[in-house]
Structure formats: structure tokens, C-alpha cells
Design a protein around this motif. Structure first.
Motif, PDB file in Angstrom:
ATOM      1  N   PRO A 100      83.558  52.429  75.964  1.00  0.00           N
ATOM      2  CA  PRO A 100      84.741  52.555  75.094  1.00  0.00           C
ATOM      3  C   PRO A 100      84.792  53.893  74.359  1.00  0.00           C
ATOM      4  N   GLU A 101      83.647  54.550  74.191  1.00  0.00           N
ATOM      5  CA  GLU A 101      83.637  55.877  73.551  1.00  0.00           C
ATOM      6  C   GLU A 101      84.442  56.877  74.376  1.00  0.00           C
ATOM      7  N   ILE A 102      84.387  56.698  75.689  1.00  0.00           N
ATOM      8  CA  ILE A 102      85.162  57.580  76.559  1.00  0.00           C
ATOM      9  C   ILE A 102      86.645  57.343  76.331  1.00  0.00           C
ATOM     10  N   GLY A 103      87.026  56.080  76.171  1.00  0.00           N
ATOM     11  CA  GLY A 103      88.411  55.764  75.851  1.00  0.00           C
ATOM     12  C   GLY A 103      88.816  56.347  74.502  1.00  0.00           C
ATOM     13  N   ALA A 104      87.916  56.233  73.543  1.00  0.00           N
ATOM     14  CA  ALA A 104      88.209  56.768  72.215  1.00  0.00           C
ATOM     15  C   ALA A 104      88.401  58.280  72.265  1.00  0.00           C
ATOM     16  N   ALA A 105      87.744  58.921  73.239  1.00  0.00           N
ATOM     17  CA  ALA A 105      87.892  60.371  73.395  1.00  0.00           C
ATOM     18  C   ALA A 105      89.132  60.734  74.210  1.00  0.00           C
ATOM     19  N   GLY A 106      89.936  59.715  74.548  1.00  0.00           N
ATOM     20  CA  GLY A 106      91.203  59.987  75.238  1.00  0.00           C
ATOM     21  C   GLY A 106      91.089  60.042  76.745  1.00  0.00           C
ATOM     22  N   ASP A 107      89.955  59.632  77.278  1.00  0.00           N
ATOM     23  CA  ASP A 107      89.800  59.704  78.735  1.00  0.00           C
ATOM     24  C   ASP A 107      89.551  58.296  79.291  1.00  0.00           C
ATOM     25  N   ILE A 108      89.506  58.201  80.586  1.00  0.00           N
ATOM     26  CA  ILE A 108      89.146  56.958  81.252  1.00  0.00           C
ATOM     27  C   ILE A 108      87.875  57.200  82.062  1.00  0.00           C
ATOM     28  N   ASP A 109      87.215  56.114  82.486  1.00  0.00           N
ATOM     29  CA  ASP A 109      85.974  56.268  83.232  1.00  0.00           C
ATOM     30  C   ASP A 109      86.008  55.545  84.587  1.00  0.00           C
ATOM     31  N   THR A 110      87.079  54.818  84.814  1.00  0.00           N
ATOM     32  CA  THR A 110      87.257  54.074  86.064  1.00  0.00           C
ATOM     33  C   THR A 110      88.685  54.321  86.511  1.00  0.00           C
ATOM     34  N   ALA A 111      88.869  54.841  87.716  1.00  0.00           N
ATOM     35  CA  ALA A 111      90.215  55.221  88.138  1.00  0.00           C
ATOM     36  C   ALA A 111      90.406  54.963  89.616  1.00  0.00           C
ATOM     37  N   VAL A 112      91.620  54.537  89.943  1.00  0.00           N
ATOM     38  CA  VAL A 112      92.017  54.406  91.345  1.00  0.00           C
ATOM     39  C   VAL A 112      93.328  55.163  91.516  1.00  0.00           C
ATOM     40  N   VAL A 113      93.341  56.082  92.463  1.00  0.00           N
ATOM     41  CA  VAL A 113      94.538  56.872  92.721  1.00  0.00           C
ATOM     42  C   VAL A 113      94.960  56.663  94.167  1.00  0.00           C
ATOM     43  N   THR A 114      96.221  56.383  94.376  1.00  0.00           N
ATOM     44  CA  THR A 114      96.743  56.293  95.747  1.00  0.00           C
ATOM     45  C   THR A 114      97.614  57.500  96.022  1.00  0.00           C
ATOM     46  N   LEU A 115      97.475  58.006  97.247  1.00  0.00           N
ATOM     47  CA  LEU A 115      98.238  59.180  97.679  1.00  0.00           C
ATOM     48  C   LEU A 115      99.109  58.778  98.862  1.00  0.00           C
ATOM     49  N   GLN A 116     100.373  59.173  98.809  1.00  0.00           N
ATOM     50  CA  GLN A 116     101.258  58.905  99.947  1.00  0.00           C
ATOM     51  C   GLN A 116     101.679  60.226 100.564  1.00  0.00           C
ATOM     52  N   TYR A 117     101.705  60.251 101.876  1.00  0.00           N
ATOM     53  CA  TYR A 117     102.037  61.481 102.594  1.00  0.00           C
ATOM     54  C   TYR A 117     103.406  61.343 103.239  1.00  0.00           C
ATOM     55  N   ASP A 118     104.023  62.490 103.463  1.00  0.00           N
ATOM     56  CA  ASP A 118     105.363  62.532 104.066  1.00  0.00           C
ATOM     57  C   ASP A 118     105.461  61.701 105.342  1.00  0.00           C
ATOM     58  N   ASP A 119     104.400  61.703 106.112  1.00  0.00           N
ATOM     59  CA  ASP A 119     104.441  61.070 107.425  1.00  0.00           C
ATOM     60  C   ASP A 119     103.984  59.614 107.399  1.00  0.00           C
ATOM     61  N   GLY A 120     103.848  59.043 106.203  1.00  0.00           N
ATOM     62  CA  GLY A 120     103.496  57.634 106.114  1.00  0.00           C
ATOM     63  C   GLY A 120     102.020  57.362 105.909  1.00  0.00           C
ATOM     64  N   ARG A 121     101.171  58.373 106.064  1.00  0.00           N
ATOM     65  CA  ARG A 121      99.746  58.156 105.825  1.00  0.00           C
ATOM     66  C   ARG A 121      99.498  57.828 104.357  1.00  0.00           C
ATOM     67  N   VAL A 122      98.399  57.174 104.102  1.00  0.00           N
ATOM     68  CA  VAL A 122      98.057  56.759 102.745  1.00  0.00           C
ATOM     69  C   VAL A 122      96.583  57.087 102.505  1.00  0.00           C
ATOM     70  N   ALA A 123      96.258  57.459 101.274  1.00  0.00           N
ATOM     71  CA  ALA A 123      94.854  57.637 100.895  1.00  0.00           C
ATOM     72  C   ALA A 123      94.625  56.951  99.565  1.00  0.00           C
ATOM     73  N   VAL A 124      93.409  56.479  99.361  1.00  0.00           N
ATOM     74  CA  VAL A 124      93.069  55.881  98.073  1.00  0.00           C
ATOM     75  C   VAL A 124      91.713  56.431  97.640  1.00  0.00           C
ATOM     76  N   ILE A 125      91.664  56.855  96.388  1.00  0.00           N
ATOM     77  CA  ILE A 125      90.443  57.442  95.822  1.00  0.00           C
ATOM     78  C   ILE A 125      89.977  56.568  94.670  1.00  0.00           C
ATOM     79  N   LYS A 126      88.707  56.190  94.706  1.00  0.00           N
ATOM     80  CA  LYS A 126      88.131  55.387  93.620  1.00  0.00           C
ATOM     81  C   LYS A 126      87.057  56.205  92.910  1.00  0.00           C
ATOM     82  N   ASN A 127      87.170  56.279  91.600  1.00  0.00           N
ATOM     83  CA  ASN A 127      86.155  56.966  90.788  1.00  0.00           C
ATOM     84  C   ASN A 127      85.599  56.020  89.739  1.00  0.00           C
ATOM     85  N   SER A 128      84.292  56.103  89.554  1.00  0.00           N
ATOM     86  CA  SER A 128      83.699  55.479  88.369  1.00  0.00           C
ATOM     87  C   SER A 128      82.672  56.444  87.824  1.00  0.00           C
TER      88      SER A 128
END
Lengths: 333, 333, 333, 333
Positions: free
Chosen positions: D199-227
Motif C-alpha cells: 500500500p505504500e506504493i499506492g500512497a506514493a501514487g503508483d501501482i505495483d500490479t498491472a495488466v496492459v492489453t495492446l491491440q494492433y491494426d491487423d487484429g493481433r492482440v498482446a497482453v503484458i502482466k507486471n508485478s
């Protein structure tokens, strides 16, 4: 001894017939199907009678029905069977219409009869072992769940058109799995996807490749990946990151043979499709149903669970079309 | 439909009873055991009758008997059953005495009835897949076979004393496996070993840790490792080196779950013991027997195979005590 | 700072030159080789001088020599270098003649100078980790060791002819590994083998496929498998069964990439040969030598270790030709 | 021979110093750091001089500079060094401000000097092998990319506060990896995440667990998971699903030792953190830079690549705060 009638005589009904017959505390007494020839074949194999649904529901000696008919009949049959005093195990999904499923849920709760929804994957020994390890706290507090769920090959486009779409037809299993592993429904559902496997699927208004992220009230996150085509087999994996470690359930392989040659080190492929992969799960599912009904306990996968997964599918579909995250509360009203 | 009687009602007989009952072309009609209570329990479970061996052998409607009695009765029962015109599937070993087994072989060949020896491991899907890959030439010409075969825990010393020793009781499976994979018997057998797991086993005149090397006429070599104790489970692995690669059959694991924590990456252990590991093999073995008998074909594991494995056990025992390699020809005379 | 001269400028000398130069406490000052061009190339690359062996041994500023010349010169150079007051790291084997090696051992012990034999595999991080786990008692008491050691391809027959045979040339590494892991030499050595990979090797009087079993005074057993050809790569594995578990050191792979297609699940092959597989081991070996010499400690692999492995090779050769187990005591006299 | 100066003398600078010194075509001549003691230590170890940045940039004999200073100085130093005619390898990220990075890109393009951004993971042998297999078409057409990228433990909150946030500090590596594997930038970026690890990371305005999805023009998809926390080690995996199969790059493990006991089958953990895991990648990265500069070729990771990854981080940050997918075109204006 549970006296069971089977509604439906298709391929999955055959799997259930084996489970019912093999269980020491249940016997298959009747099979019903509009395709009479199919009903007769299945009934003959297991020494059961072919009967109409009306006859089955009117017969007080039938304790339970297993509903394995087409999806559009599920809600009606659940309502009729519980009204007739039968315990019910119904194949997923409850319905393609969330509204209809909610009405069914209300109708059934009045009857007080047990209704279990056939989310067979909860009974896969590997996923169940992962869930148990998580509940024992072996990786601390859960944080991030990943579900990989790829079919080996897409179904015919004719099936796609009546399937309700990838979220209601295919990912609904993974929505239920996330509810099972995480122990609660998510707050928000975000979907992306495309028809990159087969443009015919896109032309039919569906997608074949999808990634859905789920956010929970307490900060946990889940991500579900679906593809209609993994040419190497049925890819069914889970990963759960926790504060003290990672749990993974990997694929079951066709054999343990490994071949090393100048071309590399070759292992067997994943077991091909759901009948092979989840055969033990179907038997375990039936055993859990029998145990709950015989013991007067609540069933381990409820109609509410079926409705929750359907609501998540509805949310995902809306997220895909609106390109926005959708709160589950907005779906359930 | 093959009408089958089961001689013996112990633990392994129960496994066979399930296989017989589940097969669509066979039914279990009778069970015999000197322990009447055990026979009654088993017969009741599968809807069979309890009968004496004499009654069973005199009943012309019985097509086949499965012999799962104590080892010292095998030869006699094989002879009596074939003389009575029954097809026979007999648990390994044929006998503890090679002389007696050879006499049985001679007696049976006169009858012309099929006798199959229950070397169930040949029907393990993994070992069978390795064998098939080898026969397809996927690793070229075979050169060096390694068999790892460890039990999870030693049996009671009281059992050791009547077992015939590690070579006749335990490694006999591996001798048959080497014959199965290599396609021929070896020329020479060399054994080393000790009772390092449990000195009580040594005091009883047996060993618990053994390594046997086999040499073949054409230069091929095999090595078999046995231990009575692998605390992590039943360790059953094969490795075959060929001119164009390596084939390995690895252990089956209790689940596919992997847990990563600060302590390391933990996978499931091998399935615990032979009933768990080889359950599919018992069913496949029975199916192969039914297919051979129904089709009038020769059985896939013959009485000769049983005698060959026993002769190798005899050679290994002599090699251990004489500290010399022993030619199989000197055993078989 | 250890001032080091390198005797020999071949391929393995190049590996050692890198290790010497990269270590913060040693520097390569001189290289000697009868192939002057090779010596000049190597010396130039690392900023060292080309000198004769006589010059090197006469130079009091040289603290240590690394002997990487042809095997037939090892014993002489060890004796001369220690007599000249140098610390020595000598490539294995000490000699092809056990008698000569024993004489060398006697001569050196008079000098009191440290002589380390280059059994590099002891310094492989995986084997070292296995040894450490065993010594910490993680699998209880050791019982049964298995060593798989296959080369990717046989050397030219011209090399085979001068190699001293598979036991002195190739398996000598595995004899030392068994001494390292088991912590003592065996009592008895039994060998079988054949020239099944290449009949030319047999025509040259050697074998290419060998299995050797080792028996220890306390009942422990080891088995070593050698093949001159594993087409999939350099196969270097250990397995140690103990009273409380099993330790395995598996192959290092060329990469962690796994490809799943309709053809199966393909992983990378083992790293190709000893330079790739054991590169970290050579650096760790040199560091251990420097640490021992700098600290005045005894070296971790002694000349006695080199003689022991050679004696086991001698015993294996005699066992193969006599078709009898050979006691190591009979070799060492 | 490339004459190289190193700007910065911290931990990562030490890694680069080794790579520069070990490469046969480059030498480290100078080190600069505001922490003079650190610069002196590093310079002494590699025989380089301590000099000011001004001196270095003014010295025409310096061919290239490696910028490993704090992030806020990167853009300025890239501009100054290229203006001074030096080739540049700069640690990622280009800048925390996308605007500043775009200005830097414009300034540099005027100079015509090569600028390579240190996305070292592209040079990891495993990821590079996966990319190569994909480019050879071994799994057909790419469809769905998954990146798992977990740090073993979160950095101090003091670092979090100046890091630019998880997307610019940590996931920027994965954005570049997705660009590397997919061969193009995505159209749309969607982020979810929370501060569930600390929670200290949250208090500092950041996150520590993230999932990002990327969509491409041609329909491809990517997903990135960070912890920010995977207690079992540094978890760095890729999966690429294609029309003809799946490619996975799995973790490198600390050793190949596997221990089987009653507690399970335990393998080694992933190598602990980026220095261990990516050490070979740093050497390969430097070799690629030297080869490009020496050959007059374009560098394999350009300043444009650095800007693209930064733009994706910016898009992810905006998506997280707005709870909406963000088009990359809206970021780049």
C-alpha cells in the motif's frame, strides 16, 4: 440409490450416461431426446428406457434429471424439473439471455430444489488441486490470476452463429473458473478481441481471439485469454500469483514420452479436446452432485454461479462493442 | 461376449474384476477364493456368483479364467484350466521355479489353448508409445536401454521371505520390459546388489538394491536398476538410446500443478504405486486379451515370455551369488 | 597475483588462457608449445610471452604452470614443474599408464608442491549443487548413483587408437565424478560394452558403448553409462538415490524456447559439447586452484584423485577383457 | 578498435564496463561520474582514466559513449554526445517526459550519429531465439502475444517516487519487447492495475500490479502482466500464439538440479534478478552496438524505438487514470 433420467442424447449426454452408470449410488433409468434414434442407442447401451420428458417429469420415482439438451431449452427444463420436485444437474450455460436466466433463478429459488450447473472444469483434478493449495494459503494472498484457454480448432461457422458468441459460449467456462479460484465475482470487466483466426467468424459477428481483464474490489486482477485455434491441442492452463508464490496448473499431455534427436527434444502434445482432458472431471462432477443431493447439502456449483458467469459474458460483450470497461453492477442492475 | 471366471479375490483381482466388467465384450460370471468372504464381497459388487475352482473349470459356458491367486498355484491352475479348454490370463510370475514353469509350458503347448501372462506394464500407454516409436525407427537402431524401477517402500520382511527374491518378484517385470523393448532375450546377465535399504531384508537372504546389466548377441546393452524404496513415489522410467536419438518414458505425476515459492519450484510427485500408475494398463491388458481370444489370434504376452523373464531372474540370482556374468543359455540348458 | 605459464597452446589451452586472464588474482605471463605458431597466436591474444618449457621452469618469478600438453607428457611435466617449485594444474589424465602415474605420485609427494588434476566436471555448478545437497543430507544416506555420459559424436578412429581406450579417455571423467559424489573409491568394478556405434572403433580394439557398475564396501552401488554418440547433443546427467529421496542433475539446454505445433512440443537440445557445457566449470576450476595455492590450502582435486580414476579405468578394462568383476585392490597392488 | 567512454559508474555501468573491456574490438578509455570515488574504482579495475564529461566529449579520440547516468540526464547527454560526433549507447528510458524525448529525437536526427537505446532484453538468447523462430514462420502468422514480467521484490518507495511510475520504469521493457516481437507498435493501449503488493506504493501514487492489453491494426492482440513482487525470483516469460503453433520462452533456472522427496519434486528457482538473468544479453547488446558502429550500419534498437516504448507507457498511464483505452496516435499527436 439415485434414480436419474437424462434429457438429451448427444455426445456430452453420452459422457454423463457413463458417469451416472459407473457411480455406485446412481443408476440411469431413462433417456429422452427429440432424436429418438439417438435416445434409443444411448438407452440400449446403459439398459435404460426411452421416455418423453413429460413422462419423466411425471414419474415420482425419478429423483434427478441431467439436462444435456440444446442451450435454448435449459431455463425451461430447469424450471419444469424443479417444479416437478427433481434435483437438477444442467449443462452450462443456464441461458444465452441473462434476463431469462435471472427469471429462471427466481423461479427455482421458490421450489427449493437443488440445481447444479455443469461447470465441469471446477472438478478437473489439477485445477481443484491449485484451488486447494491457494485456500491453504500456500502462496499467501492472491493477487493476479491468468487463464489460458485455447480450443484446438474453431467450430463450424454455422455453430458460431447460434452460439451466443465467444464470451457466452467459450469464455463462460473461464469466467466461472475465475469466480471459482478468486472466490468472488469481479467489479469490472474489460474486453478486447478480433477475428484473426478466421474472417468468416468475424463475418458472422463474432470474434475468435479475445483477452478480458477483470478487476476486483480489493485490487486483485485477472486476465483471461481465449483463442478458437491452438493447432497443437487443447491448451488449458491457470496461473495464480500470490504474495508468497506462484501456482500453475499446466496441460495434461498425451504421454510422458520424450524423444531427443538432431531436430530437438520432442514431448507429447496436450490431450486433444475437452472429452479427453476433462473425462475425469465429468466423473468427479457427477460424484459431487450425487453426494450433495444424497446428503441434503447445497450443490457445489449453483444456479447463481451460472448466472454470475453469464453476467460476466454479457459485460464482456458490451465492453467489446463499447470499447469501455463495464461494471458488473451495471449488468446485474 | 466372453464369459469369464476370476480365480482369486484379493486386491489385484479387484482391479481385474473392474476391467472385465467394464469391457463391452466380456462379463464376470464367477469368482473363486479360499477366502470365501473376500470372494463374496467381490462377486456381489459385480453381480457374479461365488463358485469353487472345480465348478468353474467343469462349466463349459466359462470361456476364460483370470488367475490372480497366490504364485505357488499359478502353474497348476494354468495346466488345469487349459486342460479344461479355457483361455487363460495369469498374473506374473508363472512360477518361482523355472523347472516347474518349463514343465507347465510343455503341458500347455499340448492343449493348444491361449495362455497370456499378466505383464501389465507392456500395456502402459507411455511404454507402449516408446516401443511404437522405436519400432517406427524414430531413433534408428537401438543400442542401450536403461530401466529405472523403484518401489515407493519395501514390503514386509514376511513377504520378502516367500517372494522368491527381488529378481523373481520385482525385477521380473523389468526383465519382461527389456524383452518387450529390445525384441529379444539377452545373451548374458550380470547382477550386483546389496541390502542397503533395510538390513532385515539382507538377514532374510534377499537384497533391496540391485543393478543388472544385460548383453545381447548383437552388441546391444541394457541396464536395469531396482530399489525397494524411493520415498518420493513409484519411480518407473525407461530410456532407449539409438543411433539417431534417445527415447524416454518419464513418470506420470499426481497432478500438473507447479508451485514456486522462496523454497523452490515444486511439482507433484509420481503417482504413488502400481494400482494408480498402471490402472489404464490393466484395462488395456484385458482388452488385448479379449481381442486376441475373440479373434483367435495369438496373445500378445505368451507363456514363453513368462518363462523367459523367469529364466533371466534365475540367471541374475546366480550371477549375484557367484559374482560372475551368467549366460542365459546355461540357465535354459 | 599468481604468475602463470601455460604449457600447451591447443584448444583446451585457449579455454584455460581465458580463465587465467579473467581471474583478478592471476595473470598469464608465458605460453609454450612445440607448435610455435599456435603458441604465438595464444600469447598475442592475452599479452603473454612465448617461451620454452625450460625457460619457464627456470624462471623463479613463475608461480604456477598449467599443463595442457599431450597426455604422454603429463607425468614428466608434473615432476619437472614441482621439482622446479611450481604449483601445477594438469589436465586429466595423469598418464595412460597406471604404473607411471603411481611413480609420478611418489615423486611429487617428495616435492611438497600442490598438484591439481583438471577434472573440470567437479566444478560444474549443477553437479556441485547436487554434491552439496547430498552432503547436507537432503536425501538422507546415499544408496545408488547413476551417471549418464554420452558424447555427441565419436572422435576420429585415429584418435581412438592413441586414446588409451574409452575407460582411460572418456569414462575416466565419470570415475572421478563417482569418487566425487560418493566420497570414496569403489571396492569392485564390472564392465560390459561393445562397439555398436561404429565397427571401425571395434576394429581399432576399443568399444564405443559401455556400462560399468561399481560396488562399495558399505553396499552402495553406482552405474556409469557411456556412449560415443548421442546425436541430440552432449548428454551429461547424474542421479543419486538416497534413503530420503532422489537428486538429479539434468542437461543444460541451448535455450529455454519451447515450440508447440501439430508435430509435438519441441524444446532445445542439450548444449553441444564440453566447451559449451563446461565453460563455467573451467572458470570455477581455475578459481579454486588460485584460491588453494594463494591460501596455502590443499587443492580440491589431488594427484591421488587422478591416480584413483586411472586405476578404476584400468580395472574396467581388465573386467571387460576377462568378463569378470575386478577388485580395485588387485589393481593398486 | 572502438575507443569508449563510460558516463556513469554505478552498478549497471560496471556491467557495461566488463562488456566493453571483454569485446575484442572495443576498449574502455575513460569513466565519468559525479561520484568521483565510484568513477575511480571502476576506472582502476579496467585500466581507464577518470575524466569529466566535458573532457570526454571534447576528446576527438573517443569514438563512442555509453550513457549509464541517472534518467533525468539521458536526453541532454544524448544530444551533447551526438553533437560532439560520438556514437551513443544510452540506457533506457530516453526520458521520463515524452515531450522531451521527442525533442531529443529531433535534435539527434540532425546530427546523423547513431544512437542505440539499451533495451537489453532484445539480446537475451531465449527471446532472440523466439523472435527468430517467429520470423522464420515456424508458428505461422502471429496472433496473440503474452508477456509475463515480474520483479522479485519491489524497490524502495523512495525510488518509486522518482521512477516515473511502473509503466515508464518497469513495463517500458515489456513495451519494447512487444514492439520487438510483433514488429510494429500497437494501435490501442488499455491498462488496469492496483497497489496490492504494498500500500505504500499506492500512497506514493503508483501501482505495483498491472495488466496492459495492446491491440494492433491487423487484429493481433498482446497482453503484458507486471508485478513488483514474485518472491520465487525474477519471472521473465514470453508466449506467442500463431496460426500454426505456440512459442514460449521460459525462465532460466539457477541450476538443473531436481530433488524428489516426500515433499514433492523440487527444481531450482529462476535466476534471481536482471544482472544474473540478462548478463549474456548485456554482452550481446554491446557486441551488436560495436558491430553496427564499426560497420556503419543502423543500430538494432533506435532512439525511435525508445520513444515508441515511452509513448506506450504514457498511453498506459493515461488509460489507467481515465479507465479508458487510449489510442497511441492520440499520444504521439
Amino acid at each position: 440409490m439415485l434414480n436419474v433420467a437424462l434429457l438429451g442424447a448427444g455426445r456430452i449426454a453420452g459422457v454423463h450416461a457413463t458417469a451416472i452408470s459407473s457411480h455406485p449410488q446412481s443408476r440411469l433409468s431413462a433417456v429422452a431426446d427429440i432424436n429418438v434414434a439417438a435416445a434409443e442407442r444411448l438407452a440400449a447401451q446403459y439398459g435404460a428406457a426411452v421416455r418423453s420428458i413429460d413422462e419423466i417429469l411425471a414419474d415420482a420415482s425419478v429423483d434427478a434429471v441431467l439436462i444435456a439438451t440444446s442451450t435454448d431449452t435449459h431455463s425451461d427444463l430447469i424450471e419444469r424439473a424443479t417444479a416437478a420436485g427433481k434435483a437438477v444437474l444442467c449443462e452450462k450455460p443456464v441461458d444465452l439471455s441473462l434476463e431469462r436466466a435471472l427469471a429462471c433463478q427466481k423461479a427455482v429459488s421458490a421450489s427449493g430444489k437443488p440445481v447444479m450447473i455443469g461447470f465441469n472444469r471446477r472438478f478437473d483434478p489439477n485445477f481443484a488441486a491449485l484451488k486447494a493449495a491457494s485456500e491453504r494459503g500456500e502462496i499467501g494472498k492472491s493477487e493476479l490470476l491468468s487463464i489460458t484457454s485455447f480450443d484446438p480448432a474453431p467450430p463450424p461457422v454455422s455453430y458460431i452463429k447460434v452460439s451466443g458468441g465467444i464470451f457466452r459460449d467459450m469464455m463462460i467456462h473461464d469466467f466461472d473458473m475465475s469466480n471459482f479460484i478468486m472466490g468472488s465475482v469481479p467489479k469490472t470487466v474489460s474486453a478486447v478481441g478480433s477475428s484473426i483466426v478466421d474472417p468468416e467468424i468475424g463475418a458472422a459477428g463474432d470474434i475468435d481471439t479475445a483477452v478480458v481483464t477483470l478487476q476486483y474490489d480489493d485490487g486483485r486482477v485477472a486476465v483471461i485469454k481465449n483463442s478458437r485455434r491452438a493447432v497443437y491441442g487443447y491448451d488449458q492452463r491457470l496461473e495464480l500469483l500470490g504474495s508468497e508464490g506462484l501456482l500453475q496448473a499446466q496441460n495434461m499431455l498425451e504421454s510422458t514420452v520424450v524423444k531427443s534427436t538432431t531436430s530437438g527434444v520432442v514431448s507429447a502434445k496436450p490431450t486433444y479436446f475437452f472429452l479427453e482432458r476433462y473425462m475425469p472431471a465429468y466423473a468427479a462432477e457427477w460424484a459431487a452432485f450425487v453426494e450433495a443431493v444424497a446428503g441434503g447439502d447445497s450443490v457445489p456449483v449453483t444456479l447463481e454461479d451460472g448466472v454470475a458467469a453469464l453476467a460476466m459474458a454479457e459485460a464482456a460483450a458490451r465492453s467489446l462493442s463499447s470499447r469501455r470497461p463495464v461494471d458488473l453492477a451495471d449488468i446485474l442492475g
